[in-house]
Design a protein around this motif. Sequence first.
Motif, PDB file in Angstrom:
ATOM      1  N   MET A  39     -73.079  77.702  -8.292  1.00  0.00           N
ATOM      2  CA  MET A  39     -73.238  78.717  -7.275  1.00  0.00           C
ATOM      3  C   MET A  39     -74.613  78.660  -6.623  1.00  0.00           C
ATOM      4  O   MET A  39     -74.720  78.733  -5.424  1.00  0.00           O
ATOM      5  CB  MET A  39     -73.031  80.112  -7.875  1.00  0.00           C
ATOM      6  CG  MET A  39     -71.587  80.470  -8.052  1.00  0.00           C
ATOM      7  SD  MET A  39     -70.875  80.717  -6.436  1.00  0.00           S
ATOM      8  CE  MET A  39     -69.389  81.484  -6.894  1.00  0.00           C
ATOM      9  N   GLN A  40     -75.656  78.527  -7.430  1.00  0.00           N
ATOM     10  CA  GLN A  40     -76.998  78.550  -6.880  1.00  0.00           C
ATOM     11  C   GLN A  40     -77.247  77.331  -5.992  1.00  0.00           C
ATOM     12  O   GLN A  40     -77.822  77.453  -4.921  1.00  0.00           O
ATOM     13  CB  GLN A  40     -78.013  78.601  -7.999  1.00  0.00           C
ATOM     14  CG  GLN A  40     -79.382  79.002  -7.517  1.00  0.00           C
ATOM     15  CD  GLN A  40     -80.305  79.247  -8.677  1.00  0.00           C
ATOM     16  OE1 GLN A  40     -80.021  78.854  -9.788  1.00  0.00           O
ATOM     17  NE2 GLN A  40     -81.416  79.890  -8.413  1.00  0.00           N
ATOM     18  N   ALA A  41     -76.756  76.152  -6.410  1.00  0.00           N
ATOM     19  CA  ALA A  41     -76.961  74.953  -5.611  1.00  0.00           C
ATOM     20  C   ALA A  41     -76.220  75.056  -4.285  1.00  0.00           C
ATOM     21  O   ALA A  41     -76.718  74.665  -3.245  1.00  0.00           O
ATOM     22  CB  ALA A  41     -76.500  73.725  -6.386  1.00  0.00           C
ATOM     23  N   ARG A  42     -75.002  75.643  -4.310  1.00  0.00           N
ATOM     24  CA  ARG A  42     -74.232  75.785  -3.084  1.00  0.00           C
ATOM     25  C   ARG A  42     -74.940  76.738  -2.123  1.00  0.00           C
ATOM     26  O   ARG A  42     -75.005  76.500  -0.933  1.00  0.00           O
ATOM     27  CB  ARG A  42     -72.843  76.298  -3.411  1.00  0.00           C
ATOM     28  CG  ARG A  42     -71.982  76.429  -2.198  1.00  0.00           C
ATOM     29  CD  ARG A  42     -70.600  76.860  -2.587  1.00  0.00           C
ATOM     30  NE  ARG A  42     -69.793  76.971  -1.394  1.00  0.00           N
ATOM     31  CZ  ARG A  42     -68.668  77.587  -1.329  1.00  0.00           C
ATOM     32  NH1 ARG A  42     -68.176  78.152  -2.410  1.00  0.00           N
ATOM     33  NH2 ARG A  42     -67.995  77.652  -0.219  1.00  0.00           N
ATOM     34  N   SER A  43     -75.465  77.811  -2.664  1.00  0.00           N
ATOM     35  CA  SER A  43     -76.188  78.770  -1.835  1.00  0.00           C
ATOM     36  C   SER A  43     -77.403  78.110  -1.195  1.00  0.00           C
ATOM     37  O   SER A  43     -77.664  78.289  -0.014  1.00  0.00           O
ATOM     38  CB  SER A  43     -76.620  79.959  -2.686  1.00  0.00           C
ATOM     39  OG  SER A  43     -77.530  80.734  -1.997  1.00  0.00           O
ATOM     40  N   PHE A  44     -78.132  77.326  -1.978  1.00  0.00           N
ATOM     41  CA  PHE A  44     -79.304  76.631  -1.456  1.00  0.00           C
ATOM     42  C   PHE A  44     -78.898  75.649  -0.368  1.00  0.00           C
ATOM     43  O   PHE A  44     -79.514  75.576   0.676  1.00  0.00           O
ATOM     44  CB  PHE A  44     -80.031  75.907  -2.594  1.00  0.00           C
ATOM     45  CG  PHE A  44     -81.169  75.062  -2.111  1.00  0.00           C
ATOM     46  CD1 PHE A  44     -82.354  75.659  -1.718  1.00  0.00           C
ATOM     47  CD2 PHE A  44     -81.057  73.688  -2.018  1.00  0.00           C
ATOM     48  CE1 PHE A  44     -83.410  74.892  -1.253  1.00  0.00           C
ATOM     49  CE2 PHE A  44     -82.101  72.915  -1.558  1.00  0.00           C
ATOM     50  CZ  PHE A  44     -83.280  73.524  -1.180  1.00  0.00           C
ATOM     51  N   ARG A  56     -79.984  75.713   3.495  1.00  0.00           N
ATOM     52  CA  ARG A  56     -80.692  74.563   4.064  1.00  0.00           C
ATOM     53  C   ARG A  56     -79.960  74.046   5.293  1.00  0.00           C
ATOM     54  O   ARG A  56     -80.582  73.737   6.308  1.00  0.00           O
ATOM     55  CB  ARG A  56     -80.828  73.473   3.003  1.00  0.00           C
ATOM     56  CG  ARG A  56     -81.635  72.301   3.434  1.00  0.00           C
ATOM     57  CD  ARG A  56     -82.011  71.485   2.212  1.00  0.00           C
ATOM     58  NE  ARG A  56     -82.533  70.199   2.558  1.00  0.00           N
ATOM     59  CZ  ARG A  56     -83.774  69.992   2.978  1.00  0.00           C
ATOM     60  NH1 ARG A  56     -84.595  70.995   3.104  1.00  0.00           N
ATOM     61  NH2 ARG A  56     -84.190  68.780   3.279  1.00  0.00           N
ATOM     62  N   LEU A  57     -78.632  73.988   5.227  1.00  0.00           N
ATOM     63  CA  LEU A  57     -77.863  73.481   6.348  1.00  0.00           C
ATOM     64  C   LEU A  57     -77.846  74.454   7.514  1.00  0.00           C
ATOM     65  O   LEU A  57     -77.727  74.057   8.662  1.00  0.00           O
ATOM     66  CB  LEU A  57     -76.431  73.170   5.901  1.00  0.00           C
ATOM     67  CG  LEU A  57     -76.315  72.011   4.909  1.00  0.00           C
ATOM     68  CD1 LEU A  57     -74.879  71.870   4.448  1.00  0.00           C
ATOM     69  CD2 LEU A  57     -76.806  70.715   5.524  1.00  0.00           C
ATOM     70  N   ILE A 111     -71.414  72.120  10.761  1.00  0.00           N
ATOM     71  CA  ILE A 111     -71.147  73.211  11.706  1.00  0.00           C
ATOM     72  C   ILE A 111     -70.379  74.323  11.010  1.00  0.00           C
ATOM     73  O   ILE A 111     -70.663  75.501  11.179  1.00  0.00           O
ATOM     74  CB  ILE A 111     -70.369  72.674  12.934  1.00  0.00           C
ATOM     75  CG1 ILE A 111     -71.257  71.694  13.703  1.00  0.00           C
ATOM     76  CG2 ILE A 111     -69.917  73.810  13.827  1.00  0.00           C
ATOM     77  CD1 ILE A 111     -70.542  70.959  14.807  1.00  0.00           C
ATOM     78  N   GLU A 112     -69.389  73.936  10.180  1.00  0.00           N
ATOM     79  CA  GLU A 112     -68.599  74.940   9.453  1.00  0.00           C
ATOM     80  C   GLU A 112     -69.477  75.715   8.465  1.00  0.00           C
ATOM     81  O   GLU A 112     -69.393  76.940   8.376  1.00  0.00           O
ATOM     82  CB  GLU A 112     -67.464  74.240   8.706  1.00  0.00           C
ATOM     83  CG  GLU A 112     -66.560  75.188   7.963  1.00  0.00           C
ATOM     84  CD  GLU A 112     -65.498  74.454   7.168  1.00  0.00           C
ATOM     85  OE1 GLU A 112     -64.970  75.071   6.227  1.00  0.00           O
ATOM     86  OE2 GLU A 112     -65.205  73.280   7.468  1.00  0.00           O
ATOM     87  N   LEU A 113     -70.347  75.018   7.754  1.00  0.00           N
ATOM     88  CA  LEU A 113     -71.242  75.694   6.816  1.00  0.00           C
ATOM     89  C   LEU A 113     -72.193  76.643   7.549  1.00  0.00           C
ATOM     90  O   LEU A 113     -72.471  77.747   7.090  1.00  0.00           O
ATOM     91  CB  LEU A 113     -72.050  74.673   6.021  1.00  0.00           C
ATOM     92  CG  LEU A 113     -71.319  74.022   4.864  1.00  0.00           C
ATOM     93  CD1 LEU A 113     -72.155  72.898   4.281  1.00  0.00           C
ATOM     94  CD2 LEU A 113     -70.995  75.039   3.798  1.00  0.00           C
ATOM     95  N   ARG A 114     -72.703  76.224   8.708  1.00  0.00           N
ATOM     96  CA  ARG A 114     -73.605  77.061   9.487  1.00  0.00           C
ATOM     97  C   ARG A 114     -72.879  78.341   9.946  1.00  0.00           C
ATOM     98  O   ARG A 114     -73.426  79.436   9.880  1.00  0.00           O
ATOM     99  CB  ARG A 114     -74.136  76.296  10.695  1.00  0.00           C
ATOM    100  CG  ARG A 114     -75.168  77.084  11.457  1.00  0.00           C
ATOM    101  CD  ARG A 114     -75.686  76.381  12.687  1.00  0.00           C
ATOM    102  NE  ARG A 114     -76.352  75.133  12.370  1.00  0.00           N
ATOM    103  CZ  ARG A 114     -76.034  73.966  12.906  1.00  0.00           C
ATOM    104  NH1 ARG A 114     -75.065  73.864  13.778  1.00  0.00           N
ATOM    105  NH2 ARG A 114     -76.704  72.885  12.578  1.00  0.00           N
TER     106      ARG A 114
END
Length: 120
Positions: A1-6, A10-11, A29-32
């Motif tokens: 979870m923490q790595a995905r949040s980071f 970042r993205l 773009i989807e993550l943003r």
Amino acid sequence: MQARSFRANRLACLPLRDSSGNSPAPEFIELRARQRNRVARRRKKAGSMKSDIHPEYHIINVVMTDGTTFQTKSTWGKEGDTLNLDIDPTSHPAWTGGNQQLMDRGGRVSRFKDKFKGFV
């Protein structure tokens, strides 16, 4: 979870186009977009306030120990009430250098001394 949040954070900071003018990959773009939606939901949730729970903010009169008065806004009392100060900057040792004695209004100091006179 923490790595995905980071990673998502970042993205979300990536520019819309890189230095050569190319668009980022669709997954960026989807993550943003997901990150923007999360931030918007947090802002909306944090900005909502309960109604009718906040104290009234009104003008009161303040009388200092030397008799001077001034008006200020406060949540204390009601509109136009008078607040008489026992200690203020003109009589407190922290501002006067400790040369003055504190005034005993209401017998607080004398009651304290009576209560603990045989303690030492």
